[in-house]
Design an enzyme around this catalytic site. Structure first.
Site, PDB file in Angstrom:
ATOM      1  CD  GLU A  87      -7.405  -5.802   1.847  1.00 35.27           C
ATOM      2  OE1 GLU A  87      -6.296  -6.353   1.720  1.00 35.27           O
ATOM      3  OE2 GLU A  87      -7.653  -4.654   1.433  1.00 35.27           O
TER       4      GLU A  87
ATOM      5  CB  SER B 238      -0.945   0.009   1.208  1.00 34.49           C
ATOM      6  OG  SER B 238      -0.232  -0.279   2.408  1.00 34.49           O
TER       7      SER B 238
HETATM    8  O1  KIV Z   1      -0.406  -3.423   1.729  1.00 31.07           O
HETATM    9  C1  KIV Z   1      -1.140  -3.355   2.727  1.00 31.07           C
HETATM   10  O2  KIV Z   1      -1.238  -2.341   3.412  1.00 31.07           O
HETATM   11  C2  KIV Z   1      -1.894  -4.556   3.083  1.00 31.07           C
HETATM   12  C3  KIV Z   1      -2.918  -4.420   4.163  1.00 31.07           C
HETATM   13  C4  KIV Z   1      -4.113  -3.746   3.641  1.00 31.07           C
HETATM   14  C5  KIV Z   1      -3.236  -5.717   4.789  1.00 31.07           C
HETATM   15  O3  KIV Z   1      -1.710  -5.575   2.515  1.00 31.07           O
END
Ligand code: KIV
Length: 272
Positions: free
Chosen positions: A190, A53
Site C-alpha cells: 500500500e 476499511s
Molecule cells: O481494509 C482495506 O480496505 C485494505 C485495503 C486498502 C488494502 O486493507
C-alpha cells in the site's frame, strides 16, 4: 463489458499464484455486505477483500482501529453468502492479533469458522512473524500487508507514501521475502513508490497486490466505495473513479423525496 478472464471456476490461493506465473494481472476489490459482494463477484473480480476499511466506509469511523472481530465476522459472513467465484480474504482487525500468536490464531480461526472465509490478511512484517507462522501452521492461508499499514496510523502520523527512504525500503523488501518464506500466498503493498513495487514483485514468487503502489504490482485492489465515487471527499492521486455514484444517488433520492412530497409517487399503477 467485463474483460476478466473467466477460465477459473472458483478462485483459490493457488489460482492467484498461477496468474502471476502466467502474467495475468489480479483484480481485487473490497466488499462488506451481501448485495455489493454479489455485484462485485458477478462482474468477475478475482478476489474480494472484506477490509477493515469497513470501519470507515460502513461505520463512519475516522480510522480502521475501532472495528471489532465480531463486526468483521458479521461483514465477512454477509459477503460469503453472496460469492460464488472470487477468493474471499478477511482482515484481522486491530487488537485481534498483535498481543500474541495464540490470540492471533484464535482470531483467525473464528473468522474462518464463523464466516466461511477463505483466507485472512494481517498488517506488518517481522513484528508479526510468529503470529503469521502459527496461523499458517493451522492451515489458514495468509495474505501479508506492507507499506502504509492503516492500523499503525498513529505511529506514522499521516497517510503519506511509505518507504521512500532507503532504510524503510530495505526493511520492506526483507519483510516481503520473510512473509513469502513463511508461506503467505500474496502480499498487499500500500502506497509505496512504483519502483520499489517493481523490485519487490520481481523478487517474489507470490503475487503482490498494489493500492497506490504503481503498475508493476501483480494485481490491484481498491476500496469499492472509492471506485464507485461514493466517497466523494476522498481524492488520493492513485484513485481512479469509475462512477460518480454519490452524485447519481443524490439526484435519484432527491427525485424520490420530491415525488413523495408532490403526491406523484405512488401513482395508479404502483398501488393495489
Ligand atoms: O481494509 C482495506 O480496505 C485494505 C485495503 C486498502 C488494502 O486493507
Amino acid at each position: 463489458m467485463s474483460t476478466a478472464k473467466k477460465q477459473y471456476k472458483r478462485i483459490t490461493v493457488k489460482s492467484l499464484i498461477e496468474m502471476k506465473k502466467e502474467g495475468e494481472k489480479i483484480s481485487m476489490l473490497t466488499a462488506y455486505d451481501y448485495s455489493m459482494a454479489k455485484i462485485v463477484d458477478d462482474a468477475g473480480v478475482d478476489a474480494i477483500l472484506v477490509g477493515d476499511s469497513a470501519s470507515n466506509t460502513m461505520a463512519g469511523h475516522e480510522t480502521t482501529l475501532p472495528i471489532t472481530l465480531d463486526q468483521m465476522i458479521y461483514h465477512a459472513s454477509s459477503v460469503i453468502r453472496a460469492v460464488q467465484r472470487a477468493l474471499v480474504v478477511v482482515d484481522l482487525p486491530f487488537g485481534s492479533y498483535q498481543s500474541d500468536p495464540k490470540e492471533a490464531l484464535r482470531s483467525a480461526i473464528r473468522i474462518m469458522k464463523e464466516s466461511g472465509a477463505h483466507a485472512v490478511k494481517l498488517e506488518g512484517g517481522i513484528e508479526i512473524k510468529d503470529s503469521v507462522k502459527r496461523i499458517l501452521n493451522a492451515g489458514i492461508p495468509v495474505m501479508g500487508h506492507l507499506g502504509l499499514t492503516p492500523q499503525s496510523i498513529y505511529k506514522f502520523g499521516t497517510y503519506t507514501v511509505r518507504a521512500r527512504e532507503e532504510q524503510e525500503a530495505e526493511k520492506l523488501m526483507e519483510d516481503a521475502l520473510m512473509l513469502e518464506k513463511l508461506g503467505c500466498f500474496a502480499l498487499v503493498l500500500e502506497k509505496i513508490p512504483a519502483e520499489l513495487t517493481a523490485k519487490v514483485s520481481q523478487a517474489l514468487r507470490i503475487p503482490t497486490i498494489g493500492i497506490g503502489a504503481g503498475a508493476a504490482a501483480d494485481g490491484q485492489v481498491l476500496v469499492i466505495h472509492d471506485l464507485l465515487g461514493m466517497t466523494h471527499e476522498f481524492n488520493p492521486r492513485f484513485l481512479r473513479r469509475y462512477m460518480n455514484l454519490y452524485e447519481e444517488m443524490n439526484v435519484a433520492i432527491g427525485q424520490y423525496v420530491s415525488d413523495v412530497k408532490n403526491k406523484d409517487f405512488p401513482n395508479e399503477s404502483e398501488q393495489y
